[in-house]
Design a protein around this motif. Sequence first.
Motif, PDB file in Angstrom:
ATOM      1  N   UNK A   1       0.881  -1.206   0.209  1.00 38.32           N
ATOM      2  CA  UNK A   1       0.186   0.314   0.005  1.00 38.32           C
ATOM      3  C   UNK A   1       1.048   0.900  -0.269  1.00 38.32           C
ATOM      4  N   UNK A   2       1.832   1.480   0.750  1.00 39.96           N
ATOM      5  CA  UNK A   2       2.918   2.410   1.066  1.00 39.96           C
ATOM      6  C   UNK A   2       3.423   2.655  -0.981  1.00 39.96           C
ATOM      7  N   UNK A   3       4.047   1.213  -0.705  1.00 42.85           N
ATOM      8  CA  UNK A   3       4.747   1.902  -2.544  1.00 42.85           C
ATOM      9  C   UNK A   3       3.677   2.038  -3.951  1.00 42.85           C
ATOM     10  N   UNK A   4       2.827   1.730  -3.562  1.00 44.02           N
ATOM     11  CA  UNK A   4       1.524   1.553  -5.072  1.00 44.02           C
ATOM     12  C   UNK A   4       1.126   3.388  -4.805  1.00 44.02           C
ATOM     13  N   UNK A   5       0.943   3.460  -3.123  1.00 42.74           N
ATOM     14  CA  UNK A   5       0.093   4.796  -2.904  1.00 42.74           C
ATOM     15  C   UNK A   5       1.374   5.937  -3.680  1.00 42.74           C
ATOM     16  N   UNK A   6       2.548   5.506  -3.514  1.00 39.06           N
ATOM     17  CA  UNK A   6       3.713   6.344  -3.862  1.00 39.06           C
ATOM     18  C   UNK A   6       3.749   6.684  -5.571  1.00 39.06           C
ATOM     19  N   UNK A   7       3.480   5.558  -6.129  1.00 46.33           N
ATOM     20  CA  UNK A   7       3.300   5.382  -7.725  1.00 46.33           C
ATOM     21  C   UNK A   7       2.415   6.441  -7.942  1.00 46.33           C
ATOM     22  N   UNK A   8       1.263   5.911  -6.846  1.00 39.50           N
ATOM     23  CA  UNK A   8      -0.116   7.092  -7.606  1.00 39.50           C
ATOM     24  C   UNK A   8      -0.013   8.953  -6.924  1.00 39.50           C
ATOM     25  N   UNK A   9       0.777   8.628  -5.889  1.00 37.39           N
ATOM     26  CA  UNK A   9       0.446  10.730  -5.663  1.00 37.39           C
ATOM     27  C   UNK A   9       0.758  11.557  -7.110  1.00 37.39           C
ATOM     28  N   UNK A  10       1.753  10.937  -7.573  1.00 33.33           N
ATOM     29  CA  UNK A  10       2.040  11.807  -8.732  1.00 33.33           C
ATOM     30  C   UNK A  10       3.179  12.750  -8.660  1.00 33.33           C
ATOM     31  N   UNK A  11       3.551  14.103  -8.980  1.00 32.82           N
ATOM     32  CA  UNK A  11       4.694  14.296  -8.852  1.00 32.82           C
ATOM     33  C   UNK A  11       5.839  14.237  -9.780  1.00 32.82           C
ATOM     34  N   UNK A  12       6.649  12.916  -9.607  1.00 32.13           N
ATOM     35  CA  UNK A  12       7.552  12.486 -10.351  1.00 32.13           C
ATOM     36  C   UNK A  12       6.909  11.460 -11.642  1.00 32.13           C
ATOM     37  N   UNK A  13       7.727  11.485 -12.820  1.00 32.70           N
ATOM     38  CA  UNK A  13       7.566  10.934 -13.907  1.00 32.70           C
ATOM     39  C   UNK A  13       7.786   9.789 -13.884  1.00 32.70           C
ATOM     40  N   UNK A  14       6.355   8.542 -14.123  1.00 33.92           N
ATOM     41  CA  UNK A  14       6.397   7.478 -14.136  1.00 33.92           C
ATOM     42  C   UNK A  14       6.270   6.445 -15.578  1.00 33.92           C
ATOM     43  N   UNK A  15       6.934   5.923 -15.992  1.00 32.51           N
ATOM     44  CA  UNK A  15       7.327   4.998 -16.877  1.00 32.51           C
ATOM     45  C   UNK A  15       7.124   3.282 -16.561  1.00 32.51           C
ATOM     46  N   UNK A  16       6.989   2.193 -17.740  1.00 34.44           N
ATOM     47  CA  UNK A  16       6.757   1.202 -17.693  1.00 34.44           C
ATOM     48  C   UNK A  16       7.039   0.131 -19.136  1.00 34.44           C
ATOM     49  N   UNK A  17       8.607  -0.072 -19.019  1.00 35.91           N
ATOM     50  CA  UNK A  17       8.919  -0.617 -20.166  1.00 35.91           C
ATOM     51  C   UNK A  17       8.691  -2.112 -20.197  1.00 35.91           C
ATOM     52  N   UNK A  18       8.200  -2.452 -20.259  1.00 36.19           N
ATOM     53  CA  UNK A  18       7.785  -4.515 -20.306  1.00 36.19           C
ATOM     54  C   UNK A  18       7.192  -5.355 -21.734  1.00 36.19           C
ATOM     55  N   UNK A  19       8.686  -6.558 -21.436  1.00 37.37           N
ATOM     56  CA  UNK A  19       8.219  -7.362 -22.279  1.00 37.37           C
ATOM     57  C   UNK A  19       6.772  -8.206 -21.906  1.00 37.37           C
ATOM     58  N   UNK A  20       6.592  -8.665 -23.234  1.00 42.01           N
ATOM     59  CA  UNK A  20       4.832  -8.468 -22.871  1.00 42.01           C
ATOM     60  C   UNK A  20       4.595  -9.817 -22.975  1.00 42.01           C
ATOM     61  N   UNK A  21       5.197 -10.653 -22.999  1.00 40.77           N
ATOM     62  CA  UNK A  21       5.021 -12.553 -22.794  1.00 40.77           C
ATOM     63  C   UNK A  21       5.543 -13.326 -20.927  1.00 40.77           C
ATOM     64  N   UNK A  22       6.499 -12.895 -20.944  1.00 41.63           N
ATOM     65  CA  UNK A  22       7.073 -12.681 -19.671  1.00 41.63           C
ATOM     66  C   UNK A  22       5.926 -13.360 -18.480  1.00 41.63           C
ATOM     67  N   UNK A  23       5.954 -14.649 -17.860  1.00 37.30           N
ATOM     68  CA  UNK A  23       4.612 -14.929 -17.669  1.00 37.30           C
ATOM     69  C   UNK A  23       4.757 -14.386 -15.990  1.00 37.30           C
ATOM     70  N   UNK A  24       5.978 -14.521 -15.310  1.00 40.18           N
ATOM     71  CA  UNK A  24       6.263 -13.472 -14.008  1.00 40.18           C
ATOM     72  C   UNK A  24       5.288 -11.985 -13.695  1.00 40.18           C
TER      73      UNK A  24
END
Length: 300
Positions: free
Chosen positions: A220-243
Amino acid sequence: MPLAEIPLCVWRKRSQTLIFRGQTIHYWTVGQGEPLLLIHGFPTASWDWHYLWQPLAQRYRVIACDMLGFGDSAKPLNHPYSLLEQADLQQALLAHLNVEQPVHVLAHDYGDSVAQELLARHHESRIDIASCVFLNGGLFPETHRPLLMQKLLLSPLGWMIGRAFTRDVLVKSFRQIFGPQTRPSESEFDDFWSLIDSHHGPRIMHKLIGYIPERRIQRDRWVGAMQRGGVPLQVIDGEVDPISGAHMVERYRQLIPDPDTVLLPGIGHYPQIEAPAQVLKHYLAFRDRLVSPSRKVACS
């Protein structure tokens, strides 16, 4: 054009050392400009970034270390490994290098969790994070799908499983998580294994794997930090990763405001190794948009 690799034997010769809480940590730094901290994943090491190392160094001051328990850094046997301590290590490394500017972060896998902790600390005024880009990692415990080997390491028999971890077991596990057309060569498997086996690494794997329940505690603390805004975020993700593939990105889009995401078709859990040119292209575009926000376009 494929990006040039840095052979592991050359990479190791370029390392420097830092003493962190009595333990020897190997780190690397190159280039000038804004500081860019690269944070590797489990169970590998900073050599994971070798394809991106020189291209990124043309624009930034690039910094990376083998975290405690990984690669060529110390792997103390009787040590309570923690993602929070790894975040302390990253801050100690930045202090050691006299980095006072806001830091950009590019992280992968286990390193994503360390980056999430640093992001939470940013909002607590304990570090200044300029931006953060995540490669395949368990950003949300509810979407993380561990391999059987990871589940076994978490079991009461984990200490035995770790000691029985061999190159063959590594190969079997990695073949499940890389893209079908981008699996490592035999020589790359040798290098990955060399880093894991260094300093008797398999005997502590059951301790390192404690990051999975630790993620649940900090969720909850970590997801809350991502939701808070103020810091530009991006995800670059391999699509077929099973994990932590497309299903994780779907959850990210549900939970994070104005999500900036890139899915790489046919790529698995290690995009910086499987498709480094694509990762570099998307990362540099992300950084360029920070300089010229009016040019920002949605990526998916």
